[in-house]
Design an enzyme around this catalytic site. Sequence first.
Site, mmCIF file in Angstrom:
data_model
loop_
_atom_site.group_PDB
_atom_site.id
_atom_site.type_symbol
_atom_site.label_atom_id
_atom_site.label_comp_id
_atom_site.label_asym_id
_atom_site.label_seq_id
_atom_site.Cartn_x
_atom_site.Cartn_y
_atom_site.Cartn_z
ATOM 1 N N HIS A 169 6.102 5.881 -4.269
ATOM 2 C CA HIS A 169 5.817 6.693 -5.452
ATOM 3 C C HIS A 169 6.494 8.054 -5.374
ATOM 4 O O HIS A 169 6.738 8.588 -4.289
ATOM 5 C CB HIS A 169 4.312 6.830 -5.695
ATOM 6 C CG HIS A 169 3.525 7.465 -4.594
ATOM 7 N ND1 HIS A 169 3.275 8.824 -4.544
ATOM 8 C CD2 HIS A 169 2.901 6.944 -3.510
ATOM 9 C CE1 HIS A 169 2.542 9.103 -3.489
ATOM 10 N NE2 HIS A 169 2.297 7.976 -2.834
ATOM 11 N N ASP A 193 5.420 11.029 -6.834
ATOM 12 C CA ASP A 193 4.618 12.251 -6.879
ATOM 13 C C ASP A 193 3.957 12.577 -5.556
ATOM 14 O O ASP A 193 3.728 11.708 -4.712
ATOM 15 C CB ASP A 193 3.544 12.145 -7.967
ATOM 16 C CG ASP A 193 2.561 11.005 -7.732
ATOM 17 O OD1 ASP A 193 2.994 9.917 -7.294
ATOM 18 O OD2 ASP A 193 1.352 11.194 -7.976
ATOM 19 N N ASP A 208 3.602 11.887 1.853
ATOM 20 C CA ASP A 208 3.029 10.916 0.930
ATOM 21 C C ASP A 208 3.512 11.303 -0.480
ATOM 22 O O ASP A 208 2.874 12.105 -1.147
ATOM 23 C CB ASP A 208 1.506 10.976 1.044
ATOM 24 C CG ASP A 208 0.784 9.990 0.150
ATOM 25 O OD1 ASP A 208 1.451 9.217 -0.570
ATOM 26 O OD2 ASP A 208 -0.460 10.011 0.141
ATOM 27 N N GLU A 248 1.244 8.191 -8.931
ATOM 28 C CA GLU A 248 0.374 7.321 -8.129
ATOM 29 C C GLU A 248 -0.890 8.055 -7.704
ATOM 30 O O GLU A 248 -1.964 7.464 -7.637
ATOM 31 C CB GLU A 248 1.144 6.827 -6.894
ATOM 32 C CG GLU A 248 0.383 5.833 -6.030
ATOM 33 C CD GLU A 248 -0.339 6.483 -4.852
ATOM 34 O OE1 GLU A 248 -0.935 5.752 -4.048
ATOM 35 O OE2 GLU A 248 -0.323 7.722 -4.739
ATOM 36 N N GLU A 249 -0.756 9.351 -7.424
ATOM 37 C CA GLU A 249 -1.854 10.117 -6.844
ATOM 38 C C GLU A 249 -3.002 10.362 -7.821
ATOM 39 O O GLU A 249 -4.078 10.798 -7.418
ATOM 40 C CB GLU A 249 -1.340 11.463 -6.326
ATOM 41 C CG GLU A 249 -0.319 11.370 -5.206
ATOM 42 C CD GLU A 249 -0.940 10.987 -3.875
ATOM 43 O OE1 GLU A 249 -2.167 10.782 -3.830
ATOM 44 O OE2 GLU A 249 -0.211 10.901 -2.878
ATOM 45 N N ASP A 265 4.291 3.715 2.325
ATOM 46 C CA ASP A 265 3.572 4.957 2.098
ATOM 47 C C ASP A 265 3.392 5.663 3.427
ATOM 48 O O ASP A 265 3.731 5.132 4.477
ATOM 49 C CB ASP A 265 2.217 4.679 1.435
ATOM 50 C CG ASP A 265 1.780 5.795 0.500
ATOM 51 O OD1 ASP A 265 1.934 6.968 0.884
ATOM 52 O OD2 ASP A 265 1.297 5.485 -0.602
#
Length: 322
Positions: A116, A118, A178, A234-235, A258
């Site tokens: 992802h 973000d 992340d 995603e977050e 991840d």
Amino acid sequence: MSTPSSSTNPTPTGHPGAPTGRAEGPTAPRRDRPDLEDALAERFLRYSAVVSQSDASATTVPTTEGQRELATLLAEELRALGAADVHVSETAVVTACIPSTLPEGASAPVIGLCSHLDTVDAGLSPVVHARIIEHTGGDIVLNAETGAAIREAEHPEIARYVGDRLLVADGTSVLGADDEAGLSVIMELAARLLAADAGGRATGAAATAGSDGTGQGAAAEPHGEIRIAFVPDEEIGLRGVRTLDMDRFPVDVAYTIDSGETGELVEETFNAATAELTIEGVTAHPMEAKGVLVNPILLARRFIARLDPEQTPECTEGREGY
């Protein structure tokens, strides 16, 4: 380089894993591939310099323009590396393909790799100032002026990385491992596979956009088709992946790359949902409050008190619900 990522934790330069339900535990970091470490670190520093924090209060996808900027950068690099079917959607989802090199008549499952764009909003600065340090043991000082540090007493796992080079932030932001770590790993894999598939070292724009080319002079072993997907937001509830056009990600099996510890492999994760409870109070002057005033804070406290205190993240593990 090496470790897990949070607002303060460092990351080993190139071994992200994933969140819960470990199928395999962490292992000691590899120290025999400095060329790979350098390439991964260079990518991480470049990607983390793009402000890509998501915004839960926004209603668009992506929720921030920085994620679109990062998506555009990654797509340009993938095209320069020679990836096929590179596409950026209106919602900043990047998809691409590393074509199969299997001999005619041979087949293999199509593998998907996903990360992802973000980083999480942890109430800190969205601007990441990542750097590489040598971990000589003890606490890792992120910012001498503010006293921000990763303290070994609180994070004993950092002792496993003594002697390693680590990527760290400066204590004013999350590191963003992340999932810039995941982006870096997938992009470096693409760079090396595509260069090897082409039968030699990547040159020109591809070399500028990617790996150092070490060990890429010989053709790679044949492999099946590999599909790549980078998604935004995603977050904040997996908003971005819900806009992924699956026709552009036609895979048989997929892996999310991840952040996590070296060697960590996750075979399942939890399912979560969000509920919003609104409590409206009734205002009254203290002289006339009896039987009239309704304090919403006290009502919220009574509501929370009725929840099972044992069904919370800090009291559960594995498949135990909360």
